[in-house]
Motif scaffolding. Structure first.
Motif: not given
Length: 353
Positions: A166-171, A199-203, A205-216, A255-260
């Motif tokens: 897998n080639i993955e982005l650091d979400h 989309s393979s990225d949806t789950r 990326r959303w998990k990452a957003i939830q974690q970062v939102a909680a941290d901030l 708004i933070f959107a899923f993609n451009d």
């Protein structure tokens, strides 16, 4: 009229350049040049400077490997398959550009098939590609469920299988870039447009957003969360999602959107509603597709290095085809995002006196 350099005068101008002639031109053995051209330089510990010299000479002199003769000699096809959801502006075409760069230089031909999110095509295409003697497959944002008898590299797949690299982005880093930016501008009431369920990225990326939102300390309001629906191309799904947000009547400032593309659709919907971006609502996208910089306003976005991801996927696949790293664990290859601040984000609107 200027004369040709002595080196170039030695290079044949008719009938194409042979491997022997390319090797003579750079002053190396045919074996060394072949290993560089065929992406096996790492295995044979060929110096980076030597690799660069060979590749630059091949590009300058337009060296084209004789793939047909090479295939007959080695009983190989020198062909790979690439599976994408669709071919349109944005994600897939940027990744394909990187894949193409590497494969063309290596003398590989490739098939591209798009499944348009149809499950039966996603199941059938790997079998069809293997039946056409591809030596490997690259899957772009396409979850492969069955075992495949050739090497497979996946871009944004997240399926954990021994047979897939897998080639993955650091979400997590991507989410932190976007949310930290909005928070520093004073935004607390942030709406989120999630990706389609397919989309393979949806789950992830959303998990990452939830974690970062909680941290901030950012609260995610379910009323300010919508999900892209349908398989439509372009910005329309993002426009429809934003219309739904506005109809709910819950105030938000960003708004933070899923993609451009969905971010561009969001800006369109806001403009149609008479809402100015970014004076009233800020918008952040994801990917940094070519149209992001020329949108009105130019889009602030998390840049996913899509071209680099395509190049990495193709290089990794060729290494697997050559049998390199066959005994090593196939851990995901992590790619880092960057953040691009443009004109679609600004400070939180000041309250009226």
């Amino acid at each position: 009229m200027p004369s040709k350099s002595p080196e170039l005068e030695k290079v044949p101008t008719r009938g194409g350049l042979s491997l022997k002639e390319l090797a003579a031109h750079v002053g190396l053995s045919q074996a060394t040049v072949s290993r560089v051209i065929n992406q096996s330089a790492t295995t044979h510990r060929i110096a980076a400077g030597t690799q660069k010299r060979v590749l630059e000479a091949a590009a300058t002199l337009n060296y084209q490997p004789n793939v047909f003769a090479r295939g007959l000699r080695n009983k190989r096809s020198f062909t790979v398959g690439v599976i994408v959801p669709e071919i349109s502006e944005g994600y897939a075409t940027a990744v394909l550009g990187g894949i193409e760069d590497v494969l063309l230089l290596a003398g590989f031909f490739y098939f591209v098939v798009s499944h348009r999110h149809r499950a039966e095509l996603l199941r059938e295409y790997p079998r069809l590609l293997v039946s056409r003697a591809v030596e490997g497959i690259i899957a772009v944002d396409s979850a492969l469920e069955e075992e495949i008898p050739v090497p497979v590299v996946a871009v944004s797949n997240h399926t954990r299988r021994r047979s897939i690299v897998n080639i993955e982005l650091d979400h997590l880093l991507a989410a932190r870039y976007a949310l930290d930016h909005l928070q520093r501008l004073g935004h607390r009431q942030i709406a989120f447009i999630k990706g389609q369920t397919f989309s393979s990225d949806t789950r992830l990326r959303w998990k990452a957003i939830q974690q970062v939102a909680a941290d901030l300390g950012i609260t995610i309001d379910p009323r300010l969360t919508v999900q892209l629906s349908g398989t439509g191309l372009g910005a329309e799904p993002g426009r429809a999602a934003t219309v739904e947000l506005l109809e709910r009547g819950v105030a938000f400032t960003a708004i933070f959107a899923f993609n451009d593309l969905s971010a561009i659709g969001a800006i369109t919907a806001l403009h149609e509603a008479g809402i100015h971006v970014p004076a009233q609502i800020s918008v952040v996208g994801f990917d940094d597709i070519p149209g992001a910089a020329t949108n009105n306003p130019a889009l602030t976005t998390v840049r996913q290095p899509l071209h680099e991801m395509g190049r990495t996927a193709a290089t990794t696949l060729l290494q697997l085809i050559q049998g390199e790293d066959s005994d090593k664990p196939r851990a995901p290859i992590r790619i880092l995002p960057t953040f691009v601040e443009r004109q679609s984000t600004g400070p939180i609107p000041k309250a009226k006196a």
